[in-house]
Structures are given as C-alpha cells and as structure tokens.
Write a protein that holds these residues in place. Structure first.
Motif, PDB file in Angstrom:
ATOM      1  N   VAL A 187       0.836  -1.192   0.000  1.00 32.77           N
ATOM      2  CA  VAL A 187       0.000   0.000   0.000  1.00 32.77           C
ATOM      3  C   VAL A 187       0.878   1.251   0.000  1.00 32.77           C
ATOM      4  O   VAL A 187       1.952   1.266   0.629  1.00 32.77           O
ATOM      5  N   TRP A 188       0.422   2.270  -0.733  1.00 34.41           N
ATOM      6  CA  TRP A 188       1.091   3.570  -0.805  1.00 34.41           C
ATOM      7  C   TRP A 188       0.065   4.637  -0.409  1.00 34.41           C
ATOM      8  O   TRP A 188      -1.047   4.679  -0.952  1.00 34.41           O
ATOM      9  N   ILE A 189       0.414   5.508   0.534  1.00 34.96           N
ATOM     10  CA  ILE A 189      -0.499   6.544   1.018  1.00 34.96           C
ATOM     11  C   ILE A 189       0.239   7.886   1.028  1.00 34.96           C
ATOM     12  O   ILE A 189       1.370   7.965   1.529  1.00 34.96           O
ATOM     13  N   PRO A 190      -0.371   8.959   0.515  1.00 34.34           N
ATOM     14  CA  PRO A 190       0.307  10.262   0.524  1.00 34.34           C
ATOM     15  C   PRO A 190       0.419  10.823   1.932  1.00 34.34           C
ATOM     16  O   PRO A 190      -0.492  10.652   2.752  1.00 34.34           O
ATOM     17  N   ILE A 191       1.523  11.493   2.190  1.00 41.64           N
ATOM     18  CA  ILE A 191       1.735  12.173   3.470  1.00 41.64           C
ATOM     19  C   ILE A 191       1.902  13.667   3.189  1.00 41.64           C
ATOM     20  O   ILE A 191       2.801  14.067   2.444  1.00 41.64           O
ATOM     21  N   ALA A 192       1.018  14.483   3.765  1.00 34.99           N
ATOM     22  CA  ALA A 192       1.080  15.934   3.541  1.00 34.99           C
ATOM     23  C   ALA A 192       2.391  16.499   4.080  1.00 34.99           C
ATOM     24  O   ALA A 192       2.895  16.051   5.116  1.00 34.99           O
ATOM     25  N   GLN A 193       2.924  17.505   3.373  1.00 33.24           N
ATOM     26  CA  GLN A 193       4.190  18.128   3.763  1.00 33.24           C
ATOM     27  C   GLN A 193       4.021  19.640   3.902  1.00 33.24           C
ATOM     28  O   GLN A 193       3.145  20.239   3.269  1.00 33.24           O
ATOM     29  N   SER A 194       4.900  20.233   4.684  1.00 34.74           N
ATOM     30  CA  SER A 194       4.907  21.692   4.819  1.00 34.74           C
ATOM     31  C   SER A 194       5.486  22.325   3.564  1.00 34.74           C
ATOM     32  O   SER A 194       6.372  21.767   2.905  1.00 34.74           O
ATOM     33  N   ASP A 195       4.974  23.493   3.225  1.00 38.18           N
ATOM     34  CA  ASP A 195       5.527  24.298   2.151  1.00 38.18           C
ATOM     35  C   ASP A 195       5.238  25.766   2.466  1.00 38.18           C
ATOM     36  O   ASP A 195       4.900  26.109   3.598  1.00 38.18           O
ATOM     37  N   GLU A 196       5.346  26.614   1.460  1.00 37.01           N
ATOM     38  CA  GLU A 196       5.163  28.047   1.671  1.00 37.01           C
ATOM     39  C   GLU A 196       3.760  28.389   2.161  1.00 37.01           C
ATOM     40  O   GLU A 196       3.551  29.402   2.831  1.00 37.01           O
ATOM     41  N   PHE A 197       2.777  27.534   1.852  1.00 36.24           N
ATOM     42  CA  PHE A 197       1.389  27.866   2.147  1.00 36.24           C
ATOM     43  C   PHE A 197       0.736  26.961   3.190  1.00 36.24           C
ATOM     44  O   PHE A 197      -0.383  27.233   3.615  1.00 36.24           O
ATOM     45  N   GLN A 198       1.389  25.887   3.577  1.00 42.42           N
ATOM     46  CA  GLN A 198       0.829  25.070   4.644  1.00 42.42           C
ATOM     47  C   GLN A 198       1.940  24.583   5.568  1.00 42.42           C
ATOM     48  O   GLN A 198       3.007  24.167   5.118  1.00 42.42           O
ATOM     49  N   THR A 199       1.664  24.681   6.863  1.00 51.23           N
ATOM     50  CA  THR A 199       2.572  24.157   7.879  1.00 51.23           C
ATOM     51  C   THR A 199       1.929  22.898   8.447  1.00 51.23           C
ATOM     52  O   THR A 199       0.832  22.952   9.014  1.00 51.23           O
ATOM     53  N   ILE A 200       2.615  21.780   8.250  1.00 50.88           N
ATOM     54  CA  ILE A 200       2.075  20.478   8.630  1.00 50.88           C
ATOM     55  C   ILE A 200       2.845  19.928   9.827  1.00 50.88           C
ATOM     56  O   ILE A 200       4.077  19.832   9.797  1.00 50.88           O
ATOM     57  N   GLU A 201       2.132  19.567  10.877  1.00 49.75           N
ATOM     58  CA  GLU A 201       2.720  18.843  12.003  1.00 49.75           C
ATOM     59  C   GLU A 201       2.037  17.487  12.090  1.00 49.75           C
ATOM     60  O   GLU A 201       0.814  17.402  12.247  1.00 49.75           O
ATOM     61  N   ILE A 202       2.824  16.434  11.936  1.00 50.49           N
ATOM     62  CA  ILE A 202       2.274  15.085  12.045  1.00 50.49           C
ATOM     63  C   ILE A 202       2.194  14.722  13.528  1.00 50.49           C
ATOM     64  O   ILE A 202       3.209  14.580  14.205  1.00 50.49           O
ATOM     65  N   ILE A 203       0.986  14.609  14.046  1.00 52.48           N
ATOM     66  CA  ILE A 203       0.778  14.306  15.466  1.00 52.48           C
ATOM     67  C   ILE A 203       1.002  12.818  15.723  1.00 52.48           C
ATOM     68  O   ILE A 203       1.634  12.431  16.708  1.00 52.48           O
ATOM     69  N   SER A 204       0.492  11.987  14.833  1.00 50.01           N
ATOM     70  CA  SER A 204       0.670  10.546  15.009  1.00 50.01           C
ATOM     71  C   SER A 204       0.434   9.822  13.699  1.00 50.01           C
ATOM     72  O   SER A 204      -0.314  10.296  12.835  1.00 50.01           O
ATOM     73  N   ILE A 205       1.106   8.673  13.561  1.00 51.07           N
ATOM     74  CA  ILE A 205       0.849   7.739  12.467  1.00 51.07           C
ATOM     75  C   ILE A 205       0.634   6.369  13.106  1.00 51.07           C
ATOM     76  O   ILE A 205       1.528   5.842  13.769  1.00 51.07           O
ATOM     77  N   GLU A 206      -0.555   5.848  12.926  1.00 49.66           N
ATOM     78  CA  GLU A 206      -0.899   4.559  13.523  1.00 49.66           C
ATOM     79  C   GLU A 206      -1.104   3.539  12.413  1.00 49.66           C
ATOM     80  O   GLU A 206      -1.966   3.724  11.539  1.00 49.66           O
ATOM     81  N   THR A 207      -0.289   2.484  12.428  1.00 51.01           N
ATOM     82  CA  THR A 207      -0.390   1.431  11.425  1.00 51.01           C
ATOM     83  C   THR A 207      -0.391   0.079  12.124  1.00 51.01           C
ATOM     84  O   THR A 207       0.146  -0.058  13.232  1.00 51.01           O
ATOM     85  N   PRO A 208      -0.970  -0.954  11.492  1.00 56.26           N
ATOM     86  CA  PRO A 208      -1.011  -2.276  12.130  1.00 56.26           C
ATOM     87  C   PRO A 208       0.302  -3.047  12.015  1.00 56.26           C
ATOM     88  O   PRO A 208       0.400  -4.163  12.511  1.00 56.26           O
ATOM     89  N   GLY A 209       1.284  -2.465  11.390  1.00 59.82           N
ATOM     90  CA  GLY A 209       2.580  -3.108  11.257  1.00 59.82           C
ATOM     91  C   GLY A 209       3.632  -2.072  10.938  1.00 59.82           C
ATOM     92  O   GLY A 209       3.388  -0.858  11.016  1.00 59.82           O
ATOM     93  N   GLU A 210       4.805  -2.524  10.572  1.00 53.81           N
ATOM     94  CA  GLU A 210       5.885  -1.598  10.245  1.00 53.81           C
ATOM     95  C   GLU A 210       5.606  -0.896   8.916  1.00 53.81           C
ATOM     96  O   GLU A 210       5.054  -1.484   7.990  1.00 53.81           O
ATOM     97  N   HIS A 211       6.024   0.377   8.866  1.00 52.65           N
ATOM     98  CA  HIS A 211       5.897   1.143   7.630  1.00 52.65           C
ATOM     99  C   HIS A 211       7.185   1.905   7.405  1.00 52.65           C
ATOM    100  O   HIS A 211       8.023   2.028   8.302  1.00 52.65           O
ATOM    101  N   LYS A 212       7.354   2.430   6.197  1.00 57.89           N
ATOM    102  CA  LYS A 212       8.503   3.280   5.909  1.00 57.89           C
ATOM    103  C   LYS A 212       8.059   4.464   5.070  1.00 57.89           C
ATOM    104  O   LYS A 212       7.028   4.410   4.398  1.00 57.89           O
ATOM    105  N   MET A 213       8.821   5.543   5.163  1.00 61.64           N
ATOM    106  CA  MET A 213       8.548   6.729   4.355  1.00 61.64           C
ATOM    107  C   MET A 213       9.448   6.700   3.125  1.00 61.64           C
ATOM    108  O   MET A 213      10.670   6.531   3.242  1.00 61.64           O
ATOM    109  N   ILE A 214       8.845   6.863   1.972  1.00 56.68           N
ATOM    110  CA  ILE A 214       9.581   6.927   0.722  1.00 56.68           C
ATOM    111  C   ILE A 214       9.202   8.200  -0.011  1.00 56.68           C
ATOM    112  O   ILE A 214       8.299   8.932   0.412  1.00 56.68           O
ATOM    113  N   SER A 215       9.870   8.465  -1.111  1.00 51.94           N
ATOM    114  CA  SER A 215       9.596   9.671  -1.895  1.00 51.94           C
ATOM    115  C   SER A 215       9.510   9.298  -3.368  1.00 51.94           C
ATOM    116  O   SER A 215       9.546   8.117  -3.727  1.00 51.94           O
TER     117      SER A 215
END
Length: 453
Positions: A187-215
């Motif tokens: 599974v691939w899911i988008p993760i919002a990122q900060s930029d000039e117009f939005q400041t994103i703070e990731i409070i939590s990521i809950e998954t049923p197993g191990e995950h990794k961040m890719i680009s």
C-alpha cells in the motif's frame, strides 16, 4: 437557480437602465453634421476593440503595465480578460466595458469603464473598481426617478460559498481501512508536507505493522509504504495532522517550469487539444500567457458539466473532452492538456477541501486543483469550484482558499518502490495492490477547526 442566472438578469437590467439614461444634447447645425457622421452603427465588437485599444495604449505607455490610481492606491495592472458578455452601447457615442486586470501579486480587479467616441475612436471617460477577487465594492440601485446609482457593499464575504480567506487552522485525520485480503499486498499513502502555504505537524501515524517513508524523484512527494498480509485485514491506518494553511495566490518558485509542458498518460498534448486551445485563444483575442490561460479557464467552465457519472474521477483529459462532464479531476486535466498544448506550463495537485460552514466533522472525499505558469509565477486555479459558484470564478483564477490541505503533486508518480502496475496516476486515496492489481480501500477524512486562533 444558479448564480449565473441572477448575474445575467442583473446585467440585462444594467444594459436597460444605462441606455435609458442618455440625455439628448442640443447642437448647432454644424455640430449636428459631425454627430450624424459619427453615429455610424456601433456594435459590441466595436466596443471590445475600443477598450482593448485603450488598454493596450496605456499599457505601452506604462512600460508593460496598465496604470491606474485612486485616492489611496496606485495600481500596476495587467490585462486578464474583457467580459464580452457585459459590453454594451449605452447610447449615441456612449459605451460600457467590464475588464479583469491583475496586480503583480495576483489580485484581480473587475474594472468598469465608460467610454465616449465613435465606432473607430473611443476614449475612456470614467473608470471604477467594481470588484476585488470577485467581491463587489458596490452594487446598483434604481432611484424613484428611474436613474441608477452605485451603492457600497459592506463586508462582502465568500465564506458561505466555501472560501476562507487569510488563514485557517485545523486538525485533520486521514483514515484508511484495509479490506479483507488473502495474500500479501502493498500500500502507498500520501503524506502531507509543509511548504510556503501550509505548515504540517504530524501528530501521530498509527499502522497495524511496520511502515517506511519513501519519496518520488519527480515531485518529491512524501509517501507512506507498507507490506501487508492477511493478518492486517480489517485494520486501520490513521494519520493525524495539525495544519496551518494560508490562502494561496500567485507565487515564485525556483524551479524549471518547462517540465510541465510534457504529456502524461492521461494528459495528452497537441492534436485536438492544440486545435481547441488555438481556436479558443484566437476567438477571445488572447495574446499573453495570462490572457490565454484565462481564455482556456473560461472555456473549460463553459464546456464541462460537474457530474459524477460514467468513468469520472480518473483525470482523463480525453474523457473530459468527449463527455464534457466529470469531477474536479476531469476539469483540471482538460485545462492542463489545453494549457500545455498552448505552450503554458501547467500542473496538478490533490488534497482535501475543508468545509467553511462548520468547524468539525467529515470531509467529502478528496479535491484537486491546478496551477499554470505566467508572468514569472505559478497561478493557482480551481475550475470545478468556479463552475459550481459562478460568482467566485474571478477569485478562483489566481487563488486557492485557506481551508484546504494538499496531499501530493503531479501525475504519473513514480515512487522509490514502484507498484507492479506502474506509475501512480495521482495520489489521493491509498493505492493498495495485490499481484499488480489495484484493490479499493475505504477512506475517511475528518477535521476539527481551531476556532481560538
């Protein structure tokens, strides 16, 4: 009743009252000959030519800008479009035109021009700033003596039509429920990122197993990737954000826009898209990237109907062109194919629009939008929203409101770990794949606005 009908009714009334306001002048015999010779029938096409010539002349004198001043501000403006639907002949030698002109920062002023003259020579006699980004400074009112006057509009607001200006602050939860699976999956899911117009703070990521961040190398999107097995069936993936979002206008970016002139799988360029784009641009007498983009923007609004039917939602420009219907993906895909075919870089992004009329609850799925490149800046547009709310068509040409969150950019996304089925068309909902075949994932968005800020 659509807002368009109300506007059309107003404009029809406006044309009636203005033509009735002409007062006959007494002239000498010699003067009457001059007037008679100048009273050759004038058409709205002549008025359009007259206002374009006036703006072009003043723009040349202003070193590339139409310069205008009122009691408080000096404006440097560029032509966006002439409202051909509002052009009118008010009486002998008297004319009216309504024109959109943009500042360097992307604010769009709706300007009313009154002109005097003849078929071949017109002079502007009065200039009024009517609207800013679609919000009126004044409206018209008829007096008892049947004359019309302007009346200031106090505290005009777009909030009821889905727009929050300035900034918005909210928590946002992206939740996906893994369906019943009997084999290993990815599974691939988008993760919002900060930029000039939005400041994103990731409070939590809950998954049923191990995950990794890719680009991905083309658009630098952040993507959550997981391997799944049957034990994950029915479990949830939840991403919780705190978001501060600013209203978006035209902006500069240190990157090469030319890569956004190329075709994508579902965003072809050339062929019929070039024919359509060139025809629209020629008919609307658009001569700059800004006016060409506005011509194509208006064309898509006029041609495409918002309807969730058929094979909508894939962002297929050919489907949009043939069916003349779809959701936000079809509106913006058609615009991007036309713009690129006209030599205007354009690109796609997707996220979610946060309701403005309430402060918590569910969000009705993803929403997408586009940007085009002109005058050294990226100009945001939201054509499907402009189609829904005609009164905001000027606002959405050059602005995105603060009440939204962006997940990802681009089409034909190629993550570092590729799906077996190939590149991802666009990344909004999770892409779940079993043996190279996509599987639908139930996805829910919720929000809670911070009303204290």
């Amino acid at each position: 009743m659509r807002i368009t009908k109300l506007i059309t009714l107003f404009c029809f009334s406006f044309l009636i009252f203005t033509s009735c306001n002409y007062q006959e002048n007494t002239t000498s015999e010699d003067e009457s000959k001059d007037v008679k010779s100048s009273n050759e029938k004038v058409t709205v096409e002549d008025v359009e030519r007259g206002i374009r010539e006036n703006i072009a002349s003043q723009t040349q004198e202003g070193n590339g800008y139409f310069k205008f001043s009122n009691d408080t501000t000096d404006f440097n403006l560029k032509l966006v479009r002439v409202h051909t639907e509002y052009l009118s002949v008010l009486g002998p030698n008297e004319f009216f035109a309504c024109v959109d002109l943009a500042t360097e920062s992307g604010d769009v002023y709706d300007v009313d021009f009154f002109l005097n003259g003849t078929k071949n020579e017109m002079t502007v006699t009065r200039t009024d700033l009517h609207k800013l980004n679609g919000k009126p400074y004044y409206t018209w009112k008829q007096n008892k003596d049947k004359t019309w006057v302007t009346v200031p509009v106090e505290q005009a607001s777009n909030k009821l039509m889905g727009v929050i200006e300035g900034q918005d602050n909210f928590s946002f939860t992206y939740e996906a429920t893994i369906p019943e699976i009997t084999e290993n999956a990815e599974v691939w899911i988008p993760i919002a990122q900060s930029d000039e117009f939005q400041t994103i703070e990731i409070i939590s990521i809950e998954t049923p197993g191990e995950h990794k961040m890719i680009s991905d190398p083309d658009f630098d999107n952040s993507i959550l990737y997981m391997n799944l097995d049957p034990s994950h069936s029915g479990k949830k993936i939840s991403i919780n954000y705190e978001v501060n979002r600013l209203e978006k206008g035209p902006y500069e970016e240190d990157s090469d826009p030319s890569k956004y002139l190329q075709a994508n799988k579902l965003l072809p360029i050339g062929d019929r898209f070039a024919v359509i784009a060139n025809d629209v641009i020629e008919k609307r007498e658009a001569s700059t990237p800004l006016t060409k983009a506005r011509a194509l923007y208006d064309h898509v609004i006029e041609e495409v109907r918002y309807a969730k039917q058929g094979t909508y939602g894939t962002g297929d420009a050919d489907y949009a062109c043939d069916s003349k219907s779809g959701n936000c993906t079809e509106f913006h895909s058609l615009f991007i194919s036309l713009a690129r075919s006209a030599g205007i870089p354009a690109r796609f992004a997707v996220g979610a629009a946060i309701p403005s009329s309430r402060n918590e609850g569910g969000v009705n799925g993803y929403h997408c939008w586009a940007e085009f490149y002109a005058e050294g800046k990226w100009w945001p547009v939201d054509i499907s929203e402009a189609d829904k709310y005609t009164a905001l068509a000027t606002y959405y040409f050059g602005h995105h409101p603060a009440n939204r969150i962006e997940f990802s950019r681009g089409r034909d996304i190629k993550p570092e770990i590729m799906p077996k089925s190939g590149s991802i068309n666009f990344l909004a909902y999770p892409v779940l794949e079993i043996k190279g075949e996509p599987v639908r994932v139930d996805t829910k968005f919720t929000f809670n606005r911070d009303t204290k800020i």
